[in-house]
Motif scaffolding. Structure first.
Motif, short mmCIF file in Angstrom:
data_model
loop_
_atom_site.label_atom_id
_atom_site.label_comp_id
_atom_site.label_asym_id
_atom_site.label_seq_id
_atom_site.Cartn_x
_atom_site.Cartn_y
_atom_site.Cartn_z
N ALA A 47 85.31 17.00 43.24
CA ALA A 47 85.60 18.26 42.56
C ALA A 47 85.81 18.05 41.06
CB ALA A 47 86.85 18.91 43.17
N ASN A 48 86.18 16.83 40.66
CA ASN A 48 86.34 16.54 39.23
C ASN A 48 85.02 16.62 38.48
OD1 ASN A 48 89.12 16.03 39.45
ND2 ASN A 48 88.76 13.91 40.10
N ALA A 49 83.91 16.58 39.22
CA ALA A 49 82.59 16.67 38.58
C ALA A 49 82.30 18.07 38.07
CB ALA A 49 81.50 16.24 39.55
N GLY A 50 82.93 19.08 38.65
CA GLY A 50 82.71 20.45 38.21
C GLY A 50 81.65 21.17 39.02
N ARG A 51 81.70 22.48 38.94
CA ARG A 51 80.82 23.32 39.74
C ARG A 51 79.34 23.15 39.38
NH1 ARG A 51 81.26 24.67 44.39
NH2 ARG A 51 83.39 25.40 44.03
N ASN A 52 79.03 22.86 38.12
CA ASN A 52 77.63 22.79 37.68
C ASN A 52 77.01 21.41 37.85
OD1 ASN A 52 77.61 25.54 36.89
ND2 ASN A 52 78.52 25.01 34.91
N SER A 53 77.69 20.51 38.50
CA SER A 53 77.17 19.16 38.67
C SER A 53 76.31 19.06 39.95
CB SER A 53 78.32 18.16 38.77
OG SER A 53 79.05 18.38 39.98
N PHE A 54 75.70 17.90 40.14
CA PHE A 54 74.94 17.62 41.36
C PHE A 54 75.83 17.78 42.59
CE2 PHE A 54 73.97 14.50 44.64
CZ PHE A 54 72.62 14.69 44.88
N PHE A 55 77.06 17.29 42.48
CA PHE A 55 77.97 17.34 43.62
C PHE A 55 78.47 18.75 43.89
CE2 PHE A 55 78.39 13.19 41.53
CZ PHE A 55 77.89 12.38 42.54
N GLY A 56 78.57 19.55 42.86
CA GLY A 56 79.00 20.93 43.04
C GLY A 56 78.07 21.71 43.93
N ALA A 57 76.77 21.32 43.94
CA ALA A 57 75.79 22.03 44.78
C ALA A 57 75.99 21.74 46.26
CB ALA A 57 74.38 21.63 44.36
N LEU A 58 76.73 20.69 46.60
CA LEU A 58 76.95 20.34 48.00
C LEU A 58 78.09 21.11 48.65
CD1 LEU A 58 76.69 16.44 47.72
CD2 LEU A 58 74.86 18.06 48.24
N PHE A 59 78.87 21.81 47.83
CA PHE A 59 80.08 22.46 48.32
C PHE A 59 80.02 23.96 48.08
CE2 PHE A 59 81.07 18.09 47.47
CZ PHE A 59 81.95 17.72 48.47
N ASN A 60 80.85 24.68 48.86
CA ASN A 60 80.93 26.12 48.67
C ASN A 60 81.97 26.45 47.61
OD1 ASN A 60 83.48 25.95 49.87
ND2 ASN A 60 82.74 26.59 51.88
N GLU A 61 82.28 27.72 47.44
CA GLU A 61 83.19 28.12 46.37
C GLU A 61 84.61 27.59 46.57
OE1 GLU A 61 84.16 32.55 48.25
OE2 GLU A 61 83.05 32.36 46.38
N ASN A 62 84.97 27.22 47.78
CA ASN A 62 86.29 26.65 48.06
C ASN A 62 86.27 25.12 48.01
OD1 ASN A 62 87.52 29.18 48.57
ND2 ASN A 62 86.60 29.20 50.62
N TRP A 63 85.16 24.58 47.55
CA TRP A 63 84.95 23.14 47.41
C TRP A 63 85.11 22.41 48.76
CZ3 TRP A 63 82.75 22.05 42.93
CH2 TRP A 63 82.40 20.72 42.71
N THR A 64 84.49 22.99 49.79
CA THR A 64 84.34 22.32 51.07
C THR A 64 82.85 22.23 51.36
OG1 THR A 64 84.55 24.44 52.24
CG2 THR A 64 86.54 23.11 51.99
N LEU A 65 82.44 21.20 52.10
CA LEU A 65 81.02 21.00 52.37
C LEU A 65 80.42 22.24 53.04
CD1 LEU A 65 81.13 17.32 53.62
CD2 LEU A 65 79.99 18.15 51.55
N LYS A 66 79.23 22.60 52.60
CA LYS A 66 78.62 23.83 53.08
C LYS A 66 78.23 23.74 54.56
CE LYS A 66 76.80 25.25 48.58
NZ LYS A 66 75.60 25.51 47.77
#
Length: 446
Positions: A25-44
């Motif tokens: 989550a420290n990577a931020g919403r616009n990062s590669f890792f942000g694309a793997l998670f939903n808005e609550n920062w849990t895996l989609k």
């Protein structure tokens, strides 16, 4: 025992890494890792037991991934000697972590804590004209008819060549576009300004000046931009088109023109500065371009010169005549000027046409000037005032603008221009187009 749902596993180039969604989550919403998670920062994907044991495979460099993952965990950037920095930056760009790397490499800009990072040798002969810091930590350097553009790791893009038209000024419209002003090309009806892509050098469009419904050839000089997407330039034509032109940077269309008054000088301006608070433009035409100095504040809303000062008529022996640069300080309701001795002077913006109050404590030089024609330049950043002189830059702070530190790097001779942006200071020297990069070290680990 079940594996915690917070745990995430990656297979990067054949090496397995385990981390947590909290770290990612420290990577931020616009990062590669942000694309793997939903808005609550849990895996989609569904969080069942079989999924908890699966791996995300990424076909990238595992050594660089290790460094970047450690950056997300600790906030510190530790690059092993076996990893080239350029390779790490390329991988950081893939994961959308360049901003994290930049933040870890240097701290928030502070003129009193700046340290010399590197010197970059220019790629062309001749003296530099201007250096401008980009918003992302890169810069561009103009000399002759060429503009060299560098990204934040000082890797050069293809140079911008204006086909023997002398470049007068350059500026950043945004992180991807550069505006260039140039001299009119006599006999060609060409000149003025153009907007270029920083990475490809592509000319996106030219800016035209229209006078009495006719397109005119002109020489563009000093540049400035505003937060509402306007571009300002001093303009010098062959007949009546002298003054300050205004263009829409999105469409490239001319939207206004402020014609200079009789006896005044706007079209030859050395410096423009847009002031967001007052919605006015500082215009300064300075010695030695003109025998006299003219500084004014223009309000384009009702075409008025709302503040002005000139040394016209002042005795030649008075130092005030030799104003070399000027900068408006909105928070102080003042304009700061500097002379050839690096004396700082101040004028009250609440008093039209007042005198200059010179600060004797700012005198840096005793004796004659350097043989090199590198005049002092001013910059204001983060409540700190900067002034270049010879081969150093002075930093002034506090309500009385007390000298607090000096930056000096002798290689390259006198400083002919400097610029601050992207949490860096760039200083262009007069010899060989050498420029220095100054950065603020990151805060110590507590």
């Amino acid at each position: 025992m079940k594996i915690p749902k917070d745990r995430v596993r990656f297979n990067v180039g054949g090496r397995v890494f385990e981390t947590t969604s909290t770290t990612l989550a420290n990577a931020g919403r616009n990062s590669f890792f942000g694309a793997l998670f939903n808005e609550n920062w849990t895996l989609k994907q569904p969080n069942n037991d079989s999924f908890s044991h699966c791996e995300f495979f990424i076909d990238r460099n595992p050594d660089c991934f290790y460094v970047l993952l450690d950056l997300l965990r600790t906030g510190d950037l530790n690059i092993p000697p076996n990893i080239p920095e350029r390779q790490l930056y390329r991988e950081a760009s893939f994961y959308g972590l360049l901003d994290h790397v930049r933040s870890a490499k240097w701290g928030q800009f502070d003129g009193n804590r700046l340290r010399h990072s590197r010197s970059v040798t220019g790629q062309a002969p001749g003296d530099g004209t201007a250096i401008r810091a980009g918003p992302d930590g890169g810069c561009c350097v103009a000399h002759g008819s060429v503009v060299h553009v560098y990204d934040w790791i000082m890797e050069e893009y293809p140079p911008l060549n204006l086909d023997y038209q002398r470049v007068n000024d350059v500026g950043w419209v945004d992180g991807e576009s550069i505006i260039i002003s140039a001299c009119e090309k006599l006999g060609r009806g060409d000149g003025g300004m153009g907007l270029f892509s920083k990475s490809t050098g592509e000319l996106r469009y030219k800016f035209q000046v229209c006078h009495e419904n006719q397109v005119k050839s002109f020489t563009a000089g000093a540049l400035s931009t505003s937060s509402d997407y306007k571009i300002f330039s001093s303009c010098k034509g062959r007949s009546n088109e002298y003054g300050i032109g205004v263009w829409d940077q999105v469409t490239g269309k001319q939207i206004d023109f402020f014609y200079e008054s009789p006896g005044w000088s706007l079209g030859d301006a050395d410096k423009l500065q847009w002031l967001n608070g007052s919605n006015c433009l500082l215009v300064a035409t300075l010695f030695p371009r003109k025998d006299n100095c003219y500084i004014s504040m223009l309000d384009f809303r009702d075409k008025r010169m709302v503040w002005s000062w000139s040394d016209f008529g002042a005795p030649i022996t008075v130092d005030e005549k030799r104003v070399r640069d000027a900068i408006a300080m909105e928070d102080n309701n003042a304009i700061c000027v500097v002379n050839e001795y690096e004396d700082l002077g101040f004028m009250d913006l609440r008093m039209n046409g007042g005198s200059v109050r010179w600060s004797s404590r700012s005198r840096m030089m005793k004796g004659k000037l350097s043989d090199e024609p590198c005049y002092p330049k001013l910059a204001l950043h983060g409540g700190q005032l900067f002034s270049s002189m010879d081969d150093c830059i002075s930093v002034f702070c506090g309500p009385d603008w007390v000298l607090t530190s000096r930056l000096r790097k002798s290689y390259g001779g006198s400083i002919c221009d400097f610029s601050i942006g992207g949490d860096r200071l760039f200083a262009l020297h007069s010899e060989g187009n050498v420029f220095d990069v100054w950065e603020t070290p990151p805060p110590p680990i507590s």
